[in-house]
Every structure is written in C-alpha cells, then in structure tokens.
Design an enzyme around this catalytic site. Sequence first.
Site, PDB file in Angstrom:
ATOM      1  N   CYS A 183       0.839  -0.925  -0.321  1.00 19.27           N
ATOM      2  CA  CYS A 183       0.155   0.046   0.170  1.00 19.27           C
ATOM      3  C   CYS A 183       0.705   1.960  -0.034  1.00 19.27           C
ATOM      4  CB  CYS A 183      -0.592   0.070   0.858  1.00 19.27           C
ATOM      5  SG  CYS A 183      -2.513   1.217   1.136  1.00 19.27           S
ATOM      6  N   HIS A 219      -3.352  -5.494   1.248  1.00 16.71           N
ATOM      7  CA  HIS A 219      -2.886  -5.769   2.165  1.00 16.71           C
ATOM      8  C   HIS A 219      -2.356  -6.774   3.129  1.00 16.71           C
ATOM      9  CE1 HIS A 219      -2.364  -1.781   3.869  1.00 16.71           C
ATOM     10  NE2 HIS A 219      -3.874  -0.928   3.339  1.00 16.71           N
ATOM     11  N   GLU A 258      -1.229  -8.451   5.819  1.00 15.45           N
ATOM     12  CA  GLU A 258      -1.340  -8.393   6.891  1.00 15.45           C
ATOM     13  C   GLU A 258      -2.512  -9.138   6.692  1.00 15.45           C
ATOM     14  OE1 GLU A 258      -0.543  -6.160   4.482  1.00 15.45           O
ATOM     15  OE2 GLU A 258      -1.390  -4.373   5.650  1.00 15.45           O
TER      16      GLU A 258
END
Lengths: 229, 90
Positions: A87, A195, A197
């Site tokens: 990002c 993302h 994560e």
Amino acid sequence: MALRIGVVIFPGTNCEHDAMLAVQRLGASAELVWHGDGSVAGFDALILPGGFAHGDYLRPGAIARFSPVMEAVTRFAAEGGPVVGICNGFQVLTEAGLLPGALQKNRGLRFLCTTTTVRVETDRSVLTSGVPIGTELRIPINHFEGNYTCDPDTLAMLRAEDRVVLRYVENPNGSIDDIAGVCNAARNVVGLMPHPERASDPLLGSVDGTVLLTALLTSVATPATATVA
Amino acid sequence: MASELFSVLVEVRLRQGIADPQGATIERALPALGLTGVTGVRAGKAFRFDIAAADDADALAQATVVADRLLANPVIEESSVTVSPAKQVV
C-alpha cells in the site's frame, strides 16, 4: 534460526504492527526500523508497510523517498535483498524509483476499503515464489491512491518481462491493466496495494495473505538451502 | 557575495492523457452555476517560494531542480516554472 524481517516505519506509518505480527506468526522475527536510521544491516528481508508516510504530503511517498533509511533500502535491494512494499509502502517504492510507474487517485475519486480478489500472475517474484499462477486470493485494500499507472512502453515492458505480480479479478480503482502489484527486473522488490497482513487470521475474514507472506519467507530462506544442495 | 531574492511559482499538473478525476468532477459541477460552456478543466497544484540566487538564470535553474526532483512526479505530472525578481538582500 528465525528469519529477521525489518519493518520500515516513517512518521505516519500505521500498519507496522499488523505486518510484524503476521510474519511473526509464520515463524519469523520482526523488528521496526526507524526512517531516520541509515542501516538495515542484518535483516533477511524488508517490509515497507502501509500508512501515510510523512502525512502523504505533496504525494504519497514523495517525502519518504528522502528519509535516510531509503538509501539503505536501495542498497539492500540492489544487493538482491527482498523488499516488499504494501500500500503506502508500494507508493514509497515507486517514488524512490525502485519500482516503475505511479499510484494516482482512484477512478471516480473513491476511497476504497474492501476485500478484493487478486490473481497471482507470476511465480517469479519474492512474494509469489512457489505459488501456482492463477491462484486467486481474497485480500483487503484500503486506499485512495491505488490507481496504478505507467506509460505504454513501461506497461509493455512489465508484460513482456512477466513483472505483473498480481491483478485484480474485478478492477476496483482504475489501475491500468488491472494491476495490483508489480516487481522490479531482478524480481526481489515487489509492491502491491492489497494488505496481505490484514488477511492473516480467520478472525479477519481471510487467511489468503499468508500465502504471499509464506512465499516471501520461503524465498528468503531458499537461497541458503540452495547453496547447500 | 551579494545575491538577489527571486519569487518562484511552480505549477504542477497531470500530463496530457492521464485521467484527472478531480478536474472532471469540478467540470461536472459547473452547470449548477449555470455555466455550460466550461470544458477541459484540469486540476493541479501551485507552489510559491523564494530563492536567493546570483541572477534569474541561476534562480530558474535551482527552481527547476525543485520542480523536477520533488514537486512533480514525472510519471504522471509535468510542471512549469516562473521566476520573477522579489527584493534586494545583502
């Protein structure tokens, strides 16, 4: 010994703890690296996480490029060290010239916070090594400036050199050629808007991000074992 | 050494061919003002600053570095630099 992952933070970065936790749960150790530090020595891979480095002032990533740590990151990448920008980290890597293209405002000026499906387009990158091409992953996006763009020559080069790492199945933001992630020519620097994560636990609604993070840790570990073999 | 102070205006705008959703949105709002003849709206940024330089060529050269290396991203943007005399400094 656990792999050491450096998570680079700038003033305004806000996804560093998510990124650290996600790789720690996959068996790696993770440490924060402050943007004012001039060294990334001792790390096996670097993650530039999401957020708003330097407030996104001027353009996302435009000021972060001048942070002292970026010289160290650039050297690390030039020596083949794996670097992943997520990002805002992707935006920083394009502004720093480590990845081609730019991220402009989303089509329709829409801030997007949603889960997207992305398709793995190459298994020749540190983030997708060993992941079957065509694998579809459900991973969240959360951005205003994720609309990937580049000139026609650069796009032709990215396609010819198999450097589009991820594509959106349904383009959410107007990115050229549905691009969600790209890599550099040496394939050790990858930037992506989704993302991973945030898709690393069933509680988050998807664990598909661990496919990419596991591939990163595996490709970091592989060179050592390859020399033994 | 004496130097002059110059006022600099840098305008940054998206390159031709790069979609400008902000400009398009502004353009779509204008009919509400009764203005239906406004077309080609492009949004950009303007930066003003002062530079101490030996002469206007030096000021322009320095300002161009600022514009090219920081204020504009050449992948998507282009810039124009205007330099004018400000006031004398010692």
